[in-house]
Design a protein around this motif. Sequence first.
Motif, PDB file in Angstrom:
ATOM      1  N   TRP A 245       0.836  -1.195   0.000  1.00 15.26           N
ATOM      2  CA  TRP A 245       0.000   0.000   0.000  1.00 15.26           C
ATOM      3  C   TRP A 245       0.874   1.249   0.000  1.00 15.26           C
ATOM      4  CZ3 TRP A 245       0.148   3.656   3.943  1.00 15.26           C
ATOM      5  CH2 TRP A 245      -0.750   4.722   3.800  1.00 15.26           C
ATOM      6  N   TRP A 246       1.884   1.269   0.857  1.00 15.50           N
ATOM      7  CA  TRP A 246       2.732   2.456   0.987  1.00 15.50           C
ATOM      8  C   TRP A 246       3.448   2.762  -0.318  1.00 15.50           C
ATOM      9  CZ3 TRP A 246       4.121   4.163   6.342  1.00 15.50           C
ATOM     10  CH2 TRP A 246       4.814   5.379   6.337  1.00 15.50           C
ATOM     11  N   LEU A 247       3.968   1.737  -0.970  1.00 11.24           N
ATOM     12  CA  LEU A 247       4.720   1.948  -2.201  1.00 11.24           C
ATOM     13  C   LEU A 247       3.830   2.506  -3.308  1.00 11.24           C
ATOM     14  CD1 LEU A 247       7.005  -1.218  -2.316  1.00 11.24           C
ATOM     15  CD2 LEU A 247       7.757   1.155  -2.130  1.00 11.24           C
ATOM     16  N   TYR A 248       2.611   1.962  -3.427  1.00 16.33           N
ATOM     17  CA  TYR A 248       1.750   2.453  -4.505  1.00 16.33           C
ATOM     18  C   TYR A 248       1.379   3.908  -4.297  1.00 16.33           C
ATOM     19  CZ  TYR A 248      -1.891   2.807  -7.979  1.00 16.33           C
ATOM     20  OH  TYR A 248      -2.629   3.211  -9.062  1.00 16.33           O
ATOM     21  N   PHE A 249       1.126   4.291  -3.052  1.00 19.73           N
ATOM     22  CA  PHE A 249       0.683   5.657  -2.774  1.00 19.73           C
ATOM     23  C   PHE A 249       1.837   6.585  -2.367  1.00 19.73           C
ATOM     24  CE2 PHE A 249      -3.129   3.119  -2.357  1.00 19.73           C
ATOM     25  CZ  PHE A 249      -4.075   3.898  -2.994  1.00 19.73           C
ATOM     26  N   ALA A 250       3.068   6.160  -2.631  1.00 20.18           N
ATOM     27  CA  ALA A 250       4.223   6.994  -2.278  1.00 20.18           C
ATOM     28  C   ALA A 250       4.286   8.259  -3.122  1.00 20.18           C
ATOM     29  CB  ALA A 250       5.523   6.193  -2.431  1.00 20.18           C
ATOM     30  N   ARG A 251       3.784   8.193  -4.357  1.00 13.38           N
ATOM     31  CA  ARG A 251       3.786   9.358  -5.240  1.00 13.38           C
ATOM     32  C   ARG A 251       2.393   9.522  -5.839  1.00 13.38           C
ATOM     33  NH1 ARG A 251       7.887   9.536  -2.979  1.00 13.38           N
ATOM     34  NH2 ARG A 251       9.992   9.962  -3.733  1.00 13.38           N
ATOM     35  N   PRO A 252       1.875  10.729  -5.954  1.00 17.21           N
ATOM     36  CA  PRO A 252       0.539  10.928  -6.538  1.00 17.21           C
ATOM     37  C   PRO A 252       0.543  10.671  -8.041  1.00 17.21           C
ATOM     38  CG  PRO A 252       1.577  13.041  -6.054  1.00 17.21           C
ATOM     39  CD  PRO A 252       2.491  12.000  -5.498  1.00 17.21           C
ATOM     40  N   ALA A 253      -0.386   9.849  -8.489  1.00 19.77           N
ATOM     41  CA  ALA A 253      -0.432   9.504  -9.906  1.00 19.77           C
ATOM     42  C   ALA A 253      -0.892  10.668 -10.776  1.00 19.77           C
ATOM     43  CB  ALA A 253      -1.351   8.303 -10.110  1.00 19.77           C
ATOM     44  N   HIS A 254      -1.753  11.523 -10.234  1.00 16.29           N
ATOM     45  CA  HIS A 254      -2.318  12.580 -11.086  1.00 16.29           C
ATOM     46  C   HIS A 254      -1.269  13.580 -11.547  1.00 16.29           C
ATOM     47  CE1 HIS A 254      -2.541  14.553  -7.069  1.00 16.29           C
ATOM     48  NE2 HIS A 254      -2.284  15.639  -7.775  1.00 16.29           N
ATOM     49  N   THR A 255      -0.148  13.698 -10.814  1.00 22.25           N
ATOM     50  CA  THR A 255       0.888  14.632 -11.254  1.00 22.25           C
ATOM     51  C   THR A 255       1.501  14.187 -12.572  1.00 22.25           C
ATOM     52  OG1 THR A 255       2.542  13.474  -9.929  1.00 22.25           O
ATOM     53  CG2 THR A 255       1.426  15.336  -8.899  1.00 22.25           C
ATOM     54  N   LEU A 256       1.599  12.885 -12.784  1.00 24.44           N
ATOM     55  CA  LEU A 256       2.103  12.375 -14.057  1.00 24.44           C
ATOM     56  C   LEU A 256       1.034  12.487 -15.143  1.00 24.44           C
ATOM     57  CD1 LEU A 256       3.896   9.108 -12.847  1.00 24.44           C
ATOM     58  CD2 LEU A 256       4.964  11.292 -13.408  1.00 24.44           C
ATOM     59  N   LEU A 257      -0.192  12.086 -14.818  1.00 22.36           N
ATOM     60  CA  LEU A 257      -1.256  12.089 -15.818  1.00 22.36           C
ATOM     61  C   LEU A 257      -1.584  13.496 -16.313  1.00 22.36           C
ATOM     62  CD1 LEU A 257      -3.668   9.456 -14.217  1.00 22.36           C
ATOM     63  CD2 LEU A 257      -2.138   9.135 -16.165  1.00 22.36           C
ATOM     64  N   ALA A 258      -1.408  14.489 -15.459  1.00 20.81           N
ATOM     65  CA  ALA A 258      -1.736  15.862 -15.840  1.00 20.81           C
ATOM     66  C   ALA A 258      -0.605  16.545 -16.605  1.00 20.81           C
ATOM     67  CB  ALA A 258      -2.070  16.684 -14.598  1.00 20.81           C
ATOM     68  N   THR A 259       0.582  15.916 -16.628  1.00 21.86           N
ATOM     69  CA  THR A 259       1.734  16.571 -17.271  1.00 21.86           C
ATOM     70  C   THR A 259       2.350  15.659 -18.327  1.00 21.86           C
ATOM     71  OG1 THR A 259       3.130  15.769 -15.432  1.00 21.86           O
ATOM     72  CG2 THR A 259       2.227  18.005 -15.255  1.00 21.86           C
ATOM     73  N   THR A 260       3.349  14.875 -17.952  1.00 16.51           N
ATOM     74  CA  THR A 260       4.128  14.106 -18.927  1.00 16.51           C
ATOM     75  C   THR A 260       3.340  12.981 -19.583  1.00 16.51           C
ATOM     76  OG1 THR A 260       4.951  12.677 -17.151  1.00 16.51           O
ATOM     77  CG2 THR A 260       6.275  14.596 -17.716  1.00 16.51           C
ATOM     78  N   HIS A 261       2.297  12.462 -18.904  1.00 16.42           N
ATOM     79  CA  HIS A 261       1.585  11.304 -19.425  1.00 16.42           C
ATOM     80  C   HIS A 261       0.334  11.672 -20.215  1.00 16.42           C
ATOM     81  CE1 HIS A 261       4.424   9.286 -16.986  1.00 16.42           C
ATOM     82  NE2 HIS A 261       3.795   8.130 -16.932  1.00 16.42           N
ATOM     83  N   GLN A 262       0.234  12.912 -20.665  1.00 14.70           N
ATOM     84  CA  GLN A 262      -0.846  13.271 -21.574  1.00 14.70           C
ATOM     85  C   GLN A 262      -0.653  12.614 -22.940  1.00 14.70           C
ATOM     86  OE1 GLN A 262      -3.656  15.502 -21.394  1.00 14.70           O
ATOM     87  NE2 GLN A 262      -3.432  15.300 -19.173  1.00 14.70           N
ATOM     88  N   ALA A 263       0.593  12.395 -23.335  1.00 17.25           N
ATOM     89  CA  ALA A 263       0.886  11.785 -24.629  1.00 17.25           C
ATOM     90  C   ALA A 263       0.546  10.297 -24.606  1.00 17.25           C
ATOM     91  CB  ALA A 263       2.364  11.978 -24.976  1.00 17.25           C
ATOM     92  N   HIS A 264       0.135   9.773 -25.776  1.00 14.36           N
ATOM     93  CA  HIS A 264      -0.260   8.367 -25.874  1.00 14.36           C
ATOM     94  C   HIS A 264       0.867   7.428 -25.461  1.00 14.36           C
ATOM     95  CE1 HIS A 264      -3.964   9.575 -27.504  1.00 14.36           C
ATOM     96  NE2 HIS A 264      -3.637   9.646 -28.788  1.00 14.36           N
ATOM     97  N   ARG A 265       2.106   7.743 -25.867  1.00 13.20           N
ATOM     98  CA  ARG A 265       3.216   6.808 -25.645  1.00 13.20           C
ATOM     99  C   ARG A 265       3.520   6.608 -24.173  1.00 13.20           C
ATOM    100  NH1 ARG A 265       8.028   9.468 -24.677  1.00 13.20           N
ATOM    101  NH2 ARG A 265       7.969  11.749 -24.907  1.00 13.20           N
ATOM    102  N   ARG A 266       3.058   7.505 -23.313  1.00 16.26           N
ATOM    103  CA  ARG A 266       3.239   7.331 -21.872  1.00 16.26           C
ATOM    104  C   ARG A 266       1.945   6.958 -21.165  1.00 16.26           C
ATOM    105  NH1 ARG A 266       7.792  11.176 -19.132  1.00 16.26           N
ATOM    106  NH2 ARG A 266       9.446  10.840 -20.668  1.00 16.26           N
ATOM    107  N   ARG A 267       0.841   7.445 -21.656  1.00 18.56           N
ATOM    108  CA  ARG A 267      -0.428   7.177 -20.979  1.00 18.56           C
ATOM    109  C   ARG A 267      -0.826   5.709 -21.105  1.00 18.56           C
ATOM    110  NH1 ARG A 267      -3.267  10.027 -23.789  1.00 18.56           N
ATOM    111  NH2 ARG A 267      -4.755   8.669 -24.833  1.00 18.56           N
TER     112      ARG A 267
END
Length: 375
Positions: A245-267
């Motif tokens: 549980w701790w490892l999965y929630f160690a970093r917020p996922a939305h920070t990636l999805l809202a920035t670098t992971h908007q592109a198909h190759r990362r999303r």
Amino acid sequence: MVGRNPGEPHRSATSLELFFDLCFVVAVAQASTSLRGALEAGDYTGGALRFALIFFTIWWAWMNFTWFASAYDPDDVPYRLTVLVQITGSLVLAAGVRRAFEDGDLHVITLGYVVLRTALAALWLRAALSDPARRKTTLRFAAGVTVCQLGWVGLLLVPVPVRLPGIVAMIVAEVSVPVWAQSAGMTPWHPHHIAERYELFTLIVLGESVAAATVAVRSAFERHQGTGSLYALAAGGMLMAYAMWWLYFARPAHTLLATTHQAHRRRFPWAYGHYLIFASATAEGAGLAAYADHITRHTWASPTAAGAAVTVPAAVFLITVWMVHLRPHQRRLAERIPLPVAAVGILVAARSPAPALLTGVLLAGVVALVTVPSR
């Protein structure tokens, strides 16, 4: 049913989505129980393969609805009724999991999938009528979902010996549909909403893992009171659940999805990579339960094979969470090395007298390495 605003403030999961997830717990529990039975019987390779294929149908149905709802969710009466039809399909699918796992009978699970996917195709057609700007994309989704569903029904007509290649081909076709459809234009998904939905399902599979392991260890204690191996298993399983549980929630996922992971190759790698996260977390509970039976009932499986049922899912979970969630945040090589090394150590722990406890300690060490620098 027009596209929702991707920048909508305070977007969170709805009660209908939570109800949808809750009903999928039934299917996840059935898959975990079936895997446990295969592990206890010593069918490690065949059981793992059947679990991977069946869990794909559960995860794929959940994920397709999640991304659709993030883009189009008017919360009106027709939408609610259509989602309730999908929930009905998920319950039918759950009812067919055991038969598919033990006997290879795909009729019930395919029926549930037909109900799920037909309702989803109807939603995509409704979106195509209401959202002219993205009509090409939504029509591609509707066509892809329908054709794939026809393919799954067609598999029931082929001989059993050639069914496995057909299933693999259908899985490739399924995962290709979103890539093909969104090449015509992106649907307006919400980063915070998607992140929360994935986080909630992670909690579901972790909770199912804890529940399966708890029931098995309790039964083992009732058969053999006070054995040191059982205490080590209980402590290790608890430590593993906390660390995962701790490892999965160690970093917020939305920070990636809202920035670098908007592109198909990362999303797409982020979204598809969660299959291994969800499946390994579910399999962990089955592995712990099978190891508890190995300790108390002395099954024919070797200690290393029984230990691998505990350590392999944990290693897969650690590597996938690192690749999907943590590695994009790590800039230095010194931050990236410890997690793959720990995964190797976890795999080696299968040969130890207390694989669950050693795995829990290694995962706790990874948690410390990830958490302390960020503080």
